[in-house]
Motif scaffolding. Structure first.
Motif, PDB file in Angstrom:
ATOM      1  N   ALA A  82       0.837  -1.201   0.000  1.00 23.91           N
ATOM      2  CA  ALA A  82       0.000   0.000   0.000  1.00 23.91           C
ATOM      3  C   ALA A  82       0.871   1.250   0.000  1.00 23.91           C
ATOM      4  O   ALA A  82       1.996   1.252   0.486  1.00 23.91           O
ATOM      5  CB  ALA A  82      -0.893   0.015   1.229  1.00 23.91           C
ATOM      6  N   VAL A  83       0.327   2.309  -0.570  1.00 23.68           N
ATOM      7  CA  VAL A  83       0.935   3.639  -0.519  1.00 23.68           C
ATOM      8  C   VAL A  83      -0.194   4.626  -0.254  1.00 23.68           C
ATOM      9  O   VAL A  83      -1.354   4.249  -0.181  1.00 23.68           O
ATOM     10  CB  VAL A  83       1.691   3.984  -1.831  1.00 23.68           C
ATOM     11  CG1 VAL A  83       2.902   3.098  -2.020  1.00 23.68           C
ATOM     12  CG2 VAL A  83       0.781   3.901  -3.035  1.00 23.68           C
ATOM     13  N   ALA A  84       0.148   5.907  -0.125  1.00 24.47           N
ATOM     14  CA  ALA A  84      -0.846   6.916   0.245  1.00 24.47           C
ATOM     15  C   ALA A  84      -2.037   6.948  -0.710  1.00 24.47           C
ATOM     16  O   ALA A  84      -3.182   7.031  -0.286  1.00 24.47           O
ATOM     17  CB  ALA A  84      -0.195   8.290   0.315  1.00 24.47           C
ATOM     18  N   ASN A  85      -1.791   6.896  -1.994  1.00 26.89           N
ATOM     19  CA  ASN A  85      -2.891   6.952  -2.967  1.00 26.89           C
ATOM     20  C   ASN A  85      -3.567   5.606  -3.204  1.00 26.89           C
ATOM     21  O   ASN A  85      -4.641   5.547  -3.797  1.00 26.89           O
ATOM     22  CB  ASN A  85      -2.386   7.487  -4.309  1.00 26.89           C
ATOM     23  CG  ASN A  85      -1.978   8.935  -4.211  1.00 26.89           C
ATOM     24  OD1 ASN A  85      -2.417   9.653  -3.318  1.00 26.89           O
ATOM     25  ND2 ASN A  85      -1.108   9.361  -5.118  1.00 26.89           N
ATOM     26  N   TYR A  86      -2.915   4.526  -2.770  1.00 24.86           N
ATOM     27  CA  TYR A  86      -3.437   3.180  -2.999  1.00 24.86           C
ATOM     28  C   TYR A  86      -3.462   2.381  -1.698  1.00 24.86           C
ATOM     29  O   TYR A  86      -2.635   1.498  -1.481  1.00 24.86           O
ATOM     30  CB  TYR A  86      -2.591   2.446  -4.045  1.00 24.86           C
ATOM     31  CG  TYR A  86      -2.496   3.173  -5.357  1.00 24.86           C
ATOM     32  CD1 TYR A  86      -3.606   3.269  -6.193  1.00 24.86           C
ATOM     33  CD2 TYR A  86      -1.299   3.767  -5.757  1.00 24.86           C
ATOM     34  CE1 TYR A  86      -3.525   3.949  -7.393  1.00 24.86           C
ATOM     35  CE2 TYR A  86      -1.210   4.442  -6.954  1.00 24.86           C
ATOM     36  CZ  TYR A  86      -2.326   4.529  -7.780  1.00 24.86           C
ATOM     37  OH  TYR A  86      -2.249   5.206  -8.971  1.00 24.86           O
ATOM     38  N   PRO A  87      -4.405   2.673  -0.811  1.00 22.49           N
ATOM     39  CA  PRO A  87      -4.465   1.942   0.456  1.00 22.49           C
ATOM     40  C   PRO A  87      -4.992   0.513   0.251  1.00 22.49           C
ATOM     41  O   PRO A  87      -5.688   0.220  -0.714  1.00 22.49           O
ATOM     42  CB  PRO A  87      -5.456   2.759   1.284  1.00 22.49           C
ATOM     43  CG  PRO A  87      -6.346   3.386   0.269  1.00 22.49           C
ATOM     44  CD  PRO A  87      -5.458   3.675  -0.919  1.00 22.49           C
ATOM     45  N   VAL A  88      -4.621  -0.360   1.188  1.00 22.60           N
ATOM     46  CA  VAL A  88      -5.144  -1.718   1.187  1.00 22.60           C
ATOM     47  C   VAL A  88      -6.379  -1.730   2.090  1.00 22.60           C
ATOM     48  O   VAL A  88      -6.295  -1.399   3.272  1.00 22.60           O
ATOM     49  CB  VAL A  88      -4.102  -2.739   1.685  1.00 22.60           C
ATOM     50  CG1 VAL A  88      -4.744  -4.110   1.847  1.00 22.60           C
ATOM     51  CG2 VAL A  88      -2.938  -2.806   0.715  1.00 22.60           C
ATOM     52  N   ALA A  89      -7.514  -2.073   1.516  1.00 17.92           N
ATOM     53  CA  ALA A  89      -8.767  -2.132   2.272  1.00 17.92           C
ATOM     54  C   ALA A  89      -9.145  -3.595   2.485  1.00 17.92           C
ATOM     55  O   ALA A  89      -9.007  -4.418   1.585  1.00 17.92           O
ATOM     56  CB  ALA A  89      -9.873  -1.411   1.531  1.00 17.92           C
ATOM     57  N   THR A  90      -9.610  -3.882   3.689  1.00 17.33           N
ATOM     58  CA  THR A  90     -10.062  -5.229   4.030  1.00 17.33           C
ATOM     59  C   THR A  90     -11.460  -5.134   4.624  1.00 17.33           C
ATOM     60  O   THR A  90     -11.692  -4.355   5.547  1.00 17.33           O
ATOM     61  CB  THR A  90      -9.110  -5.898   5.040  1.00 17.33           C
ATOM     62  OG1 THR A  90      -7.803  -5.943   4.472  1.00 17.33           O
ATOM     63  CG2 THR A  90      -9.571  -7.301   5.378  1.00 17.33           C
ATOM     64  N   ALA A  91     -12.354  -5.933   4.086  1.00 16.32           N
ATOM     65  CA  ALA A  91     -13.714  -6.004   4.618  1.00 16.32           C
ATOM     66  C   ALA A  91     -14.003  -7.447   5.001  1.00 16.32           C
ATOM     67  O   ALA A  91     -13.719  -8.370   4.233  1.00 16.32           O
ATOM     68  CB  ALA A  91     -14.720  -5.522   3.591  1.00 16.32           C
ATOM     69  N   THR A  92     -14.549  -7.625   6.187  1.00 18.43           N
ATOM     70  CA  THR A  92     -14.994  -8.938   6.650  1.00 18.43           C
ATOM     71  C   THR A  92     -16.489  -8.851   6.909  1.00 18.43           C
ATOM     72  O   THR A  92     -16.940  -7.985   7.663  1.00 18.43           O
ATOM     73  CB  THR A  92     -14.258  -9.351   7.940  1.00 18.43           C
ATOM     74  OG1 THR A  92     -12.846  -9.360   7.674  1.00 18.43           O
ATOM     75  CG2 THR A  92     -14.703 -10.723   8.410  1.00 18.43           C
ATOM     76  N   VAL A  93     -17.240  -9.729   6.271  1.00 17.13           N
ATOM     77  CA  VAL A  93     -18.698  -9.754   6.415  1.00 17.13           C
ATOM     78  C   VAL A  93     -19.087 -11.100   7.000  1.00 17.13           C
ATOM     79  O   VAL A  93     -18.674 -12.150   6.501  1.00 17.13           O
ATOM     80  CB  VAL A  93     -19.407  -9.535   5.060  1.00 17.13           C
ATOM     81  CG1 VAL A  93     -20.912  -9.649   5.206  1.00 17.13           C
ATOM     82  CG2 VAL A  93     -19.028  -8.194   4.471  1.00 17.13           C
ATOM     83  N   ALA A  94     -19.871 -11.057   8.070  1.00 14.23           N
ATOM     84  CA  ALA A  94     -20.421 -12.264   8.676  1.00 14.23           C
ATOM     85  C   ALA A  94     -21.941 -12.161   8.623  1.00 14.23           C
ATOM     86  O   ALA A  94     -22.510 -11.147   9.028  1.00 14.23           O
ATOM     87  CB  ALA A  94     -19.942 -12.412  10.110  1.00 14.23           C
ATOM     88  N   ALA A  95     -22.582 -13.183   8.107  1.00 16.34           N
ATOM     89  CA  ALA A  95     -24.038 -13.194   7.992  1.00 16.34           C
ATOM     90  C   ALA A  95     -24.604 -14.342   8.817  1.00 16.34           C
ATOM     91  O   ALA A  95     -23.905 -15.306   9.122  1.00 16.34           O
ATOM     92  CB  ALA A  95     -24.453 -13.342   6.536  1.00 16.34           C
TER      93      ALA A  95
END
Length: 161
Positions: A116-129
């Motif tokens: 990751a860099v400032a303009n390209y962050p690493v996003a993580t989403a966890t969804v539990a249903a």
């Protein structure tokens, strides 16, 4: 010519067949009912698992905040599970804001994660249903009369690419 009476072999074998059929019919009906019920559970499980995975991917790809991730994930999850038994739409029949299946979302975005860099962050989403699935038949080995389906999926992506 000999007359056929009630004690003939033909009548006794017909009666025996009827008795055998009447003894086996409940067992065959239970097997068929079980196959239908467990097929429904399997289909619902696959649908909910796929919807959870797609909701996590959409939230990680498009969201920038926790609140935004929850809205995106709920819209995807609800639209993909609207045909499942037990689905409850939101107020006024709003499918995109369903109340069942229940859902929790965890979202993080990091500019210091590997890759990751400032303009390209690493996003993580966890969804539990979670979805309470009621069977058509109250099977004796299932104490609550159904199953609770609870898939959880995580998705990470480098955003803005």
């Amino acid at each position: 010519m000999k007359a056929v009476g009630f004690g003939s072999t033909r009548h006794r074998s017909r009666g025996q067949s009827l008795v055998e059929l009447s003894l086996l019919m409940p067992i065959l009906a239970a097997i068929l009912g079980g196959a239908i019920d467990f097929g429904r559970v399997y289909q619902a499980s696959i649908t909910l698992q796929s919807a959870t995975r797609n909701a996590a991917e959409a939230a990680a790809t498009d969201a920038t905040t926790q609140a935004e991730a929850e809205v995106i994930a709920r819209a995807v999850l609800c639209s993909e599970t609207q045909d499942l038994p037990g689905f409850v739409p939101g107020g006024g029949g709003d499918i995109a804001n369903c109340t069942v299946p229940a859902m929790t979302v965890t979202f993080t975005s990091s500019e210091s994660a590997p890759g990751a860099v400032a303009n390209y962050p690493v996003a993580t989403a966890t969804v539990a249903a979670s979805l309470e699935f009621d069977m058509l038949v109250a099977w004796p080995l299932l104490p609550s009369g159904g199953w609770t389906l609870t898939p959880s999926q995580s998705f990470s992506i480098v955003q803005n690419r």
